[in-house]
Design a protein around this motif. Structure first.
Motif, PDB file in Angstrom:
ATOM      1  N   ILE A 208       4.748  17.456  43.176  1.00 58.40           N
ATOM      2  CA  ILE A 208       6.009  18.194  43.291  1.00 58.40           C
ATOM      3  C   ILE A 208       7.123  17.277  43.792  1.00 58.40           C
ATOM      4  O   ILE A 208       8.244  17.276  43.258  1.00 58.40           O
ATOM      5  N   LEU A 209       6.825  16.486  44.829  1.00 62.00           N
ATOM      6  CA  LEU A 209       7.848  15.568  45.354  1.00 62.00           C
ATOM      7  C   LEU A 209       8.269  14.563  44.293  1.00 62.00           C
ATOM      8  O   LEU A 209       9.449  14.229  44.166  1.00 62.00           O
ATOM      9  N   ASN A 210       7.292  14.062  43.530  1.00 65.15           N
ATOM     10  CA  ASN A 210       7.619  13.106  42.476  1.00 65.15           C
ATOM     11  C   ASN A 210       8.549  13.735  41.445  1.00 65.15           C
ATOM     12  O   ASN A 210       9.530  13.122  41.008  1.00 65.15           O
ATOM     13  N   LEU A 255       7.349   7.527  38.173  1.00 60.49           N
ATOM     14  CA  LEU A 255       6.451   7.745  39.315  1.00 60.49           C
ATOM     15  C   LEU A 255       7.074   7.161  40.586  1.00 60.49           C
ATOM     16  O   LEU A 255       6.491   6.292  41.243  1.00 60.49           O
ATOM     17  N   PRO A 256       8.254   7.630  40.970  1.00 56.27           N
ATOM     18  CA  PRO A 256       8.938   7.040  42.133  1.00 56.27           C
ATOM     19  C   PRO A 256       8.192   7.238  43.441  1.00 56.27           C
ATOM     20  O   PRO A 256       8.385   6.478  44.386  1.00 56.27           O
ATOM     21  N   ILE A 257       7.323   8.250  43.525  1.00 53.63           N
ATOM     22  CA  ILE A 257       6.611   8.486  44.785  1.00 53.63           C
ATOM     23  C   ILE A 257       5.715   7.306  45.141  1.00 53.63           C
ATOM     24  O   ILE A 257       5.403   7.080  46.306  1.00 53.63           O
ATOM     25  N   LYS A 258       5.328   6.531  44.145  1.00 53.96           N
ATOM     26  CA  LYS A 258       4.466   5.382  44.408  1.00 53.96           C
ATOM     27  C   LYS A 258       5.222   4.206  45.008  1.00 53.96           C
ATOM     28  O   LYS A 258       4.628   3.172  45.308  1.00 53.96           O
ATOM     29  N   THR A 259       6.531   4.378  45.207  1.00 56.42           N
ATOM     30  CA  THR A 259       7.326   3.331  45.860  1.00 56.42           C
ATOM     31  C   THR A 259       7.761   3.729  47.263  1.00 56.42           C
ATOM     32  O   THR A 259       8.472   2.983  47.921  1.00 56.42           O
TER      33      THR A 259
END
Length: 1011
Positions: A208-210, A255-259
């Motif tokens: 959801i955050l991503n 996939l910005p959450i992976k940063t």
């Protein structure tokens, strides 16, 4: 050929340029570095930093291979609840009839939920733990869903399939995504299988955050490309990820959450590279390496694995108050940096450093720069160990203050480093960061402290040298398969993923393998987490003329100047903050439960307190009560208030009928294939139907420990019948036959198990309680390893004779004690001792945990070592270890074997703790089942056996079991050491005392009528 690394921090933006042909030189190939202030317009700040290092190095721009950027931009939008940068998200669960009892967004803070919560859809799909489909995808459902999402004005969608970790071919999530976009091409869809592993709620939260940050990430990365374009750089752009590896800009935009945690990771990776770890420096090959990055405000500390990558955080990571499951390094941050304020406090003039800091105002507020605030930087200048600013301005600082501040800096760093150690091996510290000058003394417990070259720009260097990874997090069914072949195939999948992400196939290698067997399953279901890493492969050709949104890169402008726009929330929502934490903003000392006329009406605060207490009574097992608390809170909000209530055990009439209902099966399944709440009700109804019971009067918990300690409350709301203040164990135990009435000959049959699909099975007769357990376990496996269960209803006279009294109250009081101690900075054990007889067994640090699966249960052993005298201040003193109560320092270790629950606690010599548990024996047993053993963390919260890991500082307590467990030879056989194969007799920890009653203490009417 050259690489450029950029790290965008909250205060500064760092950049570095490296010559790839000189990486083995003394300078490590670093040609130029720079540090500039981070600007509101982040793109402009990056452009300025890159421009400066290009000018200083004077390199040919056409020979720059790539630019790698690490940024906290995306995570800050979440932490700051920035409505301008976050989007509403629709959630699609592929779950069939499951998961309804805990809806999406259940544990989001109100402010964030108000910004991003969109419509929720439960569709066919998902898998069972054995790979079977829960139900087939339904294209008509998906088409209707796509239309409804667009109609709601939403663009971003999170698709979450049950056991997506089993769905390696993307048969469900990826097909659903394709169909959603086929029906509505405007939708942007994120699949949870790309984000995290098992654990539906935490994986869903991260997904959801991503999705919420997706639009902003695409826009920001477009801005990064624009900055490169303006600098005439046509090389590829990458972003650094949480694990220290690279993702190309196109992937990072999706996939910005992976940063999110790339900033601290860049420093860690840069430190390892600058110190030549894995590149010629063999001195540290067999040692434990801890990186300490000291900035202006905080110090970040992380342990490096032998692979050179940072240790990843276990279990879950909280981002903005939300539990998430994605790969993130385990970084400890403390309030210590070059700008930390120095004070003399108290009558004794004790000198403290931090945790507050002047931060980016260091060059104006610090004394050496003409300011009036004494900082850590001033101290190091006054000591003569650094030349910064005007040293004459700190001549008036006294020797006492200098020595006191240096001592406090040393103490804080020593404690923090010890918390992040991964073993008892020798420790080498890599010291980096612009604030690292404040450490001027040797550290106790550290063999050597190294400052690599260019240590003040390690973050930018880390971004420049980052490699490319491929990681898989899957569940494999190993029954009937060659395990080695399955693992080799999974390793190759990880290698292929790394190559697909841009790694050079010539040097890709496996750097980490985790094999985690799942509990309670007969098919050898095993979670495999495997990572492959390789060097970035150089790609020929310029940056494409077009960027993802189709707009020419030189014509795109990104507006970043306007300030964050936080969402407004209702006052009561802001007060509570997080829906999963109702006690936030509540004064626990003055809180009073609602009790009237002998009935206790359960509130949201009561639920959280009972959940914490049930964790203590869970003695390491029973499953985490967190999910059950969320379910209970959601039921309460939907109309359970007034119906969700508790009555005293003594209020039962002899012929009142009481029913039992509980969750039964594998926590690894119930945490992923969350139920819809009907399975327990269906099991109760099945038993009542067989016995011809039309109505009943009360609900009794099978076990008060763990999640099952709360399952009675939604049941109370469903049937509008009260929970009775008691349970059948007084703790958590692993099998049905551990119910006290059954130990004393009361009938357990008929027993029903039911799932959420409408299946129910009833055992009418069996030769023994042990056989009953075996039969329902087989049924549970057939139903997917997570079911509801219900035994034979019993009359009030039996419950009053054989149940453990006041255990719901006991859980509430225990939870209240823990929360009150935390709120008022009291000792947790002292607080618990006011609730129940308790003996502190040990205080120490976990140094070893072994686990295996036997007969479907997780079995293992935990070893805890003593703390040093200085460490005791962090968590509490060691209990008395001599017969006369004197505080002789304990030197022995404590061994705690477990079979889901903790079984015994016994001293063992330091020399023997590595010995085979099957052949080594404890020197002195101090507590065994049926007495309760709980392990508490530094915040007083109990730790379940799956949460045990090296380095945690813990306190171990023992609590006496109810006399029913020692009232007969059979009771002691079933509940004691013999049942679990321990070669010891029951070791009593103390005398039992009946728990206090919430109803008796807080009943308004009763107090008014007292003489």
């Amino acid at each position: 050929m050259y690489r450029i690394g950029v790290d965008v921090g909250g205060t500064n933006t760092d950049a570095a340029i490296l010559d790839t042909n000189a990486l083995d030189s003394n300078s490590r190939g670093v040609l130029a570095t720079c540090k500039t202030a981070t600007t509101t317009h982040v793109t402009l700040g990056i452009q300025t930093a890159i421009k400066e290092v290009l000018a200083n190095s004077n390199v040919d721009r056409s020979k720059v291979l790539n630019v790698a950027v690490g940024t906290t931009h995306f995570v800050n939008a979440v932490v700051e609840n920035d409505a301008r940068r976050l989007s509403r998200v629709a959630v699609v669960r592929l779950c069939g009839p499951y998961t309804r009892k805990i809806p999406p967004f259940s544990d989001f803070p109100y402010a964030l939920r108000n910004i991003i919560e969109g419509p929720i859809f439960y569709l066919n799909g998902g898998l069972e733990i054995d790979g079977r489909e829960i139900s087939n995808l339904n294209p008509d459902q998906i088409k209707e869903t796509a239309s409804a999402i667009v109609k709601a004005g939403i663009e971003y969608v999170a698709v979450v399939g049950v056991f997506s970790a089993l769905d390696q071919k993307g048969l469900h999530e990826e097909r659903c995504k394709a169909m959603l976009q086929q029906f509505e091409s405007s939708l942007s869809v994120v699949c949870s299988g790309q984000i995290g592993g098992p654990g539906l709620l935490t994986r869903e939260n991260a997904t959801i955050l991503n999705a919420a940050i997706l639009g902003f990430a695409r826009k920001t990365i477009t801005g990064f490309r624009l900055a490169m374009s303006k600098l005439d750089l046509s090389c590829p752009l990458y972003l650094t990820q949480n694990d220290g590896t690279l993702a190309d800009a196109t992937l990072a935009a999706e996939l910005p959450i992976k940063t999110f945690a790339s900033g601290p990771t860049n420093s860690l990776m840069g430190a390892a590279f600058l110190q030549r770890l894995g590149h010629g420096d063999r001195r540290l090959a067999d040692k434990q390496v801890v990186v300490v990055d000291i900035g202006g405000t905080t110090t970040d500390i992380c342990s490096l694995l032998p692979s050179g990558f940072p240790r990843q955080a276990p279990n879950f990571v909280e981002v903005g108050g939300i539990r998430t499951a994605f790969s993130m390094p385990e970084v400890l941050s403390i309030g210590l940096g070059g700008g930390s304020r120095v004070r003399e406090v108290g009558e004794d003039g004790v000198v403290t450093v931090g945790p507050d800091s002047v931060a980016h105002r260091l060059t104006t507020d610090a004394v050496v720069f003409g300011g009036s605030i004494l900082t850590a930087t001033d101290i190091v200048v006054a000591s003569g160990d650094a030349k910064i600013g005007d040293s004459e301005k700190v001549n008036s600082v006294t020797r006492k203050v200098i020595e006191g501040a240096i001592s406090d800096i040393k103490r804080q760093l020593e404690r923090a480093i010890d918390r992040m150690k991964v073993s008892s091996a020798p420790v080498s510290v890599l010291l980096v960061g612009g604030g690292s000058v404040i450490l001027t003394d040797e550290l106790h417990g550290v063999e050597e402290c190294l400052r690599p070259p260019h240590h003040d720009s390690a973050n930018a260097v880390g971004a420049a040298i980052a490699k490319v990874a491929g990681e898989i997090d899957v569940i494999e069914i190993l029954a009937g398969r060659d395990e080695n072949d399955a693992i080799e195939a999974a390793k190759q999948t990880a290698i292929d993923a790394a190559i697909a992400n841009g790694a050079d196939e010539k040097d890709v290698k496996i750097v980490d393998i985790q094999k985690i067997p799942l509990q309670y399953v007969n098919n050898k279901a095993t979670r495999l987490v495997i990572k492959a890493v390789g060097s970035l492969k150089v790609k020929d050709g310029p940056l494409p003329d077009k960027i993802p949104n189709g707009t020419p890169s030189r014509e795109v402008e990104v507006d970043e100047d306007s300030p964050p726009e936080a969402a407004e929330a209702e006052s009561h929502n802001l007060k509570n903050g997080n829906m999963a934490k109702p006690t936030l903003g509540v004064d626990i000392a003055s809180y009073r439960p609602n009790v009237k006329d002998g009935v206790w009406y359960i509130s949201a605060v009561d639920v959280e307190l009972i959940a914490s207490g049930a964790g203590v009574l869970g003695t390491g097992g029973g499953g985490s009560p967190y999910l059950m608390a969320l379910y209970t809170l959601d039921t309460l909000r939907k109309g359970g208030a007034g119906k969700m209530r508790v009555v005293a055990l003594g209020s039962l009439k002899d012929d009142d009928i009481c029913v039992f209902g509980a969750g039964y099966g594998a926590p690894s399944v119930s945490n992923e294939r969350i139920g819809n709440g009907t399975d327990v009700f269906a099991a109760i109804d099945a038993v009542n139907t067989v016995m011809g019971i039309k109505d009943f009067h009360g609900i009794v918990a099978d076990e008060i420990g763990g999640g099952n300690g709360l399952v009675t409350f939604p049941t109370s709301a469903r049937y509008d019948r009260p929970v009775v203040d008691c349970d059948l164990m007084g703790r958590a135990y692993p099998t049905l036959e551990h119910g006290t009435p059954y130990v004393y000959g009361q009938p357990v049959l008929p027993v029903a198990t039911a799932d959420c699909k409408g299946n129910a099975s009833v055992v009418l007769s069996a030769e023994s309680n042990k056989r009953v357990e075996a039969l329902i376990r087989q049924t549970c496996v057939e139903m997917g390893n997570s079911t509801g269960a219900a035994g034979r209803p019993l009359p009030g006279n039996v419950i009053k004779q054989y149940a453990i009294p006041n255990t719901v109250s006991q859980a509430w009081y225990l939870g209240r004690a823990v929360h009150l101690a935390r709120q008022m900075k009291l000792d947790f054990i002292d607080a618990i001792s006011t609730i129940t007889p308790v003996r502190q067994l040990y205080t120490g640090k976990i140094i070893d945990v072994t686990r295996d699966v036997s007969r479907g249960y997780t079995v293992g052993r935990c070893i805890i070592s003593p703390l040093s005298a200085d460490e005791e201040g962090e968590i509490g003193p060691q209990p008395s270890s001599t017969s006369n109560g004197s505080q002789a320092r304990e030197t022995r270790y404590l061994a705690i074997p477990f079979q889901n629950e903790y079984l015994s606690a016994g001293f063992i010599s330091p020399q023997n703790y590595h010995a085979d548990p099957a052949t080594s024996e404890e020197e002195e047993i101090i507590c065994t089942v049926p007495d309760l053993i709980s392990i508490l963390g530094s915040d007083g919260e109990p730790l379940g056996s799956p949460e045990l890991r090296y380095g945690l500082k813990v306190r171990v307590i023992g609590m006496p079991a109810h006399p029913l467990w020692s009232g007969s030879a059979e009771a002691l056989r079933v509940g004691g050491p013999e049942f679990f194969g321990l070669k010891t007799e029951w070791k009593r920890v103390g005398k039992y005392s009946k728990p206090r009653s919430v109803i008796e203490e807080f009943d308004v009417v009763a107090r008014k009528t007292e003489p």
